[in-house]
Each structure stands twice: as C-alpha cells, then as structure tokens.
Design a protein around this motif. Sequence first.
Motif, PDB file in Angstrom:
ATOM      1  N   THR A 225       0.830  -1.212   0.000  1.00 50.81           N
ATOM      2  CA  THR A 225       0.000   0.000   0.000  1.00 50.81           C
ATOM      3  C   THR A 225       0.858   1.252   0.000  1.00 50.81           C
ATOM      4  N   ARG A 226       1.907   1.265   0.826  1.00 48.87           N
ATOM      5  CA  ARG A 226       2.791   2.430   0.885  1.00 48.87           C
ATOM      6  C   ARG A 226       3.464   2.686  -0.456  1.00 48.87           C
ATOM      7  N   ARG A 227       3.906   1.624  -1.104  1.00 50.10           N
ATOM      8  CA  ARG A 227       4.595   1.805  -2.375  1.00 50.10           C
ATOM      9  C   ARG A 227       3.672   2.446  -3.410  1.00 50.10           C
ATOM     10  N   MET A 228       2.435   1.991  -3.472  1.00 45.62           N
ATOM     11  CA  MET A 228       1.504   2.578  -4.431  1.00 45.62           C
ATOM     12  C   MET A 228       1.206   4.034  -4.079  1.00 45.62           C
ATOM     13  N   GLN A 229       1.065   4.337  -2.806  1.00 42.74           N
ATOM     14  CA  GLN A 229       0.817   5.717  -2.396  1.00 42.74           C
ATOM     15  C   GLN A 229       1.981   6.620  -2.790  1.00 42.74           C
ATOM     16  N   GLN A 230       3.203   6.155  -2.560  1.00 44.42           N
ATOM     17  CA  GLN A 230       4.385   6.932  -2.918  1.00 44.42           C
ATOM     18  C   GLN A 230       4.464   7.150  -4.423  1.00 44.42           C
ATOM     19  N   LEU A 231       4.129   6.119  -5.177  1.00 38.81           N
ATOM     20  CA  LEU A 231       4.176   6.222  -6.626  1.00 38.81           C
ATOM     21  C   LEU A 231       3.151   7.218  -7.140  1.00 38.81           C
ATOM     22  N   ARG A 232       1.947   7.151  -6.615  1.00 41.20           N
ATOM     23  CA  ARG A 232       0.902   8.074  -7.071  1.00 41.20           C
ATOM     24  C   ARG A 232       1.262   9.524  -6.748  1.00 41.20           C
ATOM     25  N   GLN A 233       1.904   9.746  -5.634  1.00 40.33           N
ATOM     26  CA  GLN A 233       2.312  11.103  -5.277  1.00 40.33           C
ATOM     27  C   GLN A 233       3.343  11.650  -6.264  1.00 40.33           C
ATOM     28  N   ALA A 234       4.167  10.745  -6.815  1.00 40.37           N
ATOM     29  CA  ALA A 234       5.235  11.170  -7.718  1.00 40.37           C
ATOM     30  C   ALA A 234       4.783  11.298  -9.168  1.00 40.37           C
ATOM     31  N   MET A 235       3.733  10.581  -9.547  1.00 36.42           N
ATOM     32  CA  MET A 235       3.302  10.541 -10.938  1.00 36.42           C
ATOM     33  C   MET A 235       2.205  11.574 -11.220  1.00 36.42           C
ATOM     34  N   PRO A 236       1.996  11.933 -12.477  1.00 34.51           N
ATOM     35  CA  PRO A 236       0.890  12.834 -12.830  1.00 34.51           C
ATOM     36  C   PRO A 236      -0.440  12.234 -12.394  1.00 34.51           C
ATOM     37  N   PRO A 237      -1.359  13.041 -11.878  1.00 34.05           N
ATOM     38  CA  PRO A 237      -2.612  12.501 -11.333  1.00 34.05           C
ATOM     39  C   PRO A 237      -3.472  11.781 -12.358  1.00 34.05           C
ATOM     40  N   GLU A 238      -3.377  12.161 -13.643  1.00 38.46           N
ATOM     41  CA  GLU A 238      -4.215  11.522 -14.655  1.00 38.46           C
ATOM     42  C   GLU A 238      -3.649  10.181 -15.129  1.00 38.46           C
ATOM     43  N   LEU A 239      -2.433   9.860 -14.741  1.00 39.49           N
ATOM     44  CA  LEU A 239      -1.802   8.616 -15.180  1.00 39.49           C
ATOM     45  C   LEU A 239      -2.474   7.410 -14.527  1.00 39.49           C
ATOM     46  N   LYS A 240      -2.720   6.353 -15.308  1.00 45.14           N
ATOM     47  CA  LYS A 240      -3.273   5.111 -14.780  1.00 45.14           C
ATOM     48  C   LYS A 240      -2.131   4.131 -14.514  1.00 45.14           C
ATOM     49  N   ILE A 241      -2.183   3.474 -13.378  1.00 46.26           N
ATOM     50  CA  ILE A 241      -1.132   2.537 -12.980  1.00 46.26           C
ATOM     51  C   ILE A 241      -1.705   1.135 -12.967  1.00 46.26           C
ATOM     52  N   HIS A 242      -1.153   0.267 -13.824  1.00 46.58           N
ATOM     53  CA  HIS A 242      -1.580  -1.121 -13.891  1.00 46.58           C
ATOM     54  C   HIS A 242      -0.547  -2.017 -13.218  1.00 46.58           C
ATOM     55  N   TYR A 243      -1.036  -3.089 -12.609  1.00 50.90           N
ATOM     56  CA  TYR A 243      -0.161  -4.073 -11.982  1.00 50.90           C
ATOM     57  C   TYR A 243       0.092  -5.219 -12.953  1.00 50.90           C
ATOM     58  N   ALA A 244       1.369  -5.502 -13.241  1.00 53.03           N
ATOM     59  CA  ALA A 244       1.748  -6.620 -14.103  1.00 53.03           C
ATOM     60  C   ALA A 244       1.808  -7.882 -13.248  1.00 53.03           C
ATOM     61  N   MET A 245       0.804  -8.725 -13.384  1.00 47.63           N
ATOM     62  CA  MET A 245       0.632  -9.861 -12.488  1.00 47.63           C
ATOM     63  C   MET A 245       1.756 -10.875 -12.551  1.00 47.63           C
TER      64      MET A 245
END
Length: 411
Positions: free
Chosen positions: A49-69
């Motif tokens: 959860t922390r990693r995703m939160q940190q990533l979203r803070q660093a990336m543009p808000p409109e960017l979509k983040i997908h998880y490569a399973m």
Amino acid sequence: MNPIAPKHAFLDTFAENGNELMVGGTSLSRLAERVGQTPFYAYDRQALTRRMQQLRQAMPPELKIHYAMKANPMPAVVQHMATLADGFDLASADEMKVALDTPMPAEHISFAGPGKRPQELSQAIAAGVTINIESAHELECIGKQCENLGVNAKVAVRINPAFELKASGMKMGGGAKQFGIDEEQVPVILQRIKTLDLQFQGFHIYSGSQNLKADSIIEAQQKSLQLAANLSPLCPSPIRKLNIGGGFGIPYFPGDAPLAIEQVGNALASELVLTRQSLAEAEIIIELGRYLVGEAGIYVTRILDKKISRGQTFLVVDGGLHHHLAASGNFGQVIRKNYPVAIGNKMGVQELETVNIVGPLCTPLDILADKMTLPKAEIGDLVVIFQSGAYGYTASPSKFLSQPDAREVLV
C-alpha cells in the motif's frame, strides 16, 4: 567481504524489534510458527500500500497505474492490488482467472504474450479483456475466434519499437524480438484491424525492465508517446488506451541506487501536456510489476546444518534455488551477486562471521549467499532474503529434485 545488506534494501520496508525482524507487525519467529513450515515467502500488505501511495504522489494525477501480475500472481496479493491499481496486465489464462476473481473490471485488464494459445484467445475474448496483439497470425486467429463466438474482441497492438530502454536488466524492444509487432509493420496491422471490425483500443509499448536510470525511462516514455502520436492518424478509431510500459527497477545489490521516481514523474507530467494535443481521448497507462511488489516480499528458510569445509563456514538451509532461482544467481545474472540477506531472528546480534548459505539440492548452483558477513547463526535460525516479492516462487523450478514446496502468505 560483502556487507550484511545495503540499508535501502529492507530497513525502509521492514521494522525490527530487538533481535527479530517484523513482518506486517508480527515477529519473524512467530510468523514462522503461524505458517507452520519453512521455507515460505511473506508479503507485507502495508508495504504494498505504501509503495503505491508513494508512486501516485510522484506521478501525474491523470496517469493510470496497472499491476503486471507476472511479477507475483499469488491470489491474495492480486486481490490486494485490485484495491490499489487501476488495472491489471496479465500473461496467461491462469493469471486471467485470478484477475477475474477480483473486483477489477475486465475492461481494465489486458493480456500480453507472444504465444497465446487459441483457447486462451477465446477465453480472453469471452471475458472482455483487451488482447495485446503480438503478430499478424495472432490477429487472424482473433478474427476467426470472434466469428465462432459471435463476440467482437477488444484489441490493442503491442509495438516492438525501433528504440530500446537503455540500461535495462532485460531489453524487450529495439531490435529483432519475439515481443510485439515491429513498428514499421504496424500500419498494415491497423488496416487489418479495421477490416476485421474489431474494437481497437490502442497501443502497448514495452521496451525494457529493471531499470534504475531515470533519464533512460524518461527518454523511452517520450519516444513511446511520440510514436503513438505519429501512428494515431492511421488508427481505425481514436486511441483509447496507451500503455507505455514500465521498466521501473528496484535496488538489489550494494551500489544500486533507488530509481528517482519524482524525476520520472515530473518529466512525464510535462510530456503529457503535449500528448493531449494529439491523443485527446487516450488513457495513458504505465505497467509495473517488480516496482510495486518486489521490496514488499521476503523469502524465509531455516538452517538445517552448519559445517566447516577447508576453512569456510557453510550454513545449509531447507530452501534454495528451486524456490528462489533469482537469489541463487541463475535467473539472468551474468556475474553472481548476493541479494540482501539477514539472520531474521538475530537482527541485533553484534558477533559476526563470514558464511556461505547453501540449499539442500545436490548441485553446486544452489547458493543463496556467497561469503557474506552476517550475525553468527546456529542450526534452527531463520535466514531471510529480501527484495523477494517479485519473480520469486513462480519464477523458480519448484519441482527440481522433488523437494517440498514453499508456502506463501500475505500479512
């Protein structure tokens, strides 16, 4: 001598309490009792959860983040990632089954891979996930499957770009590759998609992985966005989804510096302002696996024996390369390097010794640590290998020599 581990490798992710490593608020020894056996993999829910939160803070808000399973398809991990990510990218029908068991809508799931079986294609079409086309033959197979099923497939074109992601651990573009369709062949493919009247979604451009150089990732992202913009006038319909890949790496070895994600995010934000002029309807996606889960996982194995051979100390453990091929150095390393390792129930012990940690397999390749300086350990102690949340158990030859299986837990 090698140091115990680079500090960034685990101290920012896992806490200590006395001599015990803590995982998800539980001491390692207690967690081992809860699991009921060693070896096992443990993944920390809060770290994900922390990693995703940190990533979203660093990336543009409109960017979509997908998880490569493919990085870690454990069902419990995928279920948790469904609450954090904007979509999934998968590489097999079995991964698709796991993904569809989560709340993630099929419209946010894509399927890539250079050798999809006809049955896998029909499953993906029926499920409504986006198929990333990897060849002209695959496109024709999809067309026939759609006729048989009476369903119109959602498709995107995976492009093998002329450029590569420089300084990548694995290069997946920029030459003759089994992945995707060479960019110079894409116009013909787009025309065929139009003729087949398939639901065109956009492009998938993935050029490399395990990259710690922000400048390299920024350059590849800029070239990916420009390539899509150049091809846009040839598309059978406006680009709805543009997956510009990932490639974000994590540090494994002494001297590795973490990726400067803020630098990547700032550059991408500036580039997206220009992209909107030519790709107004496109959802811009990055696809990450290792970066999201790699540092949140550990591999735990117990010492079975301690022996001296011609002046060197060997700790023989109950796990090995059959569970963790990457840590043994047999998963892409040219020169073997030690993953960060600790004695998980002796974190605060000051007495040190230099040891080799080896598994139970009857092969000299079964090495988990070579001449590492660690707290003095005894039979029964717990060895921990960090940076093990990605490409661990499912990337290893678990049936080799018919050894017992490992377990996996999310805590």
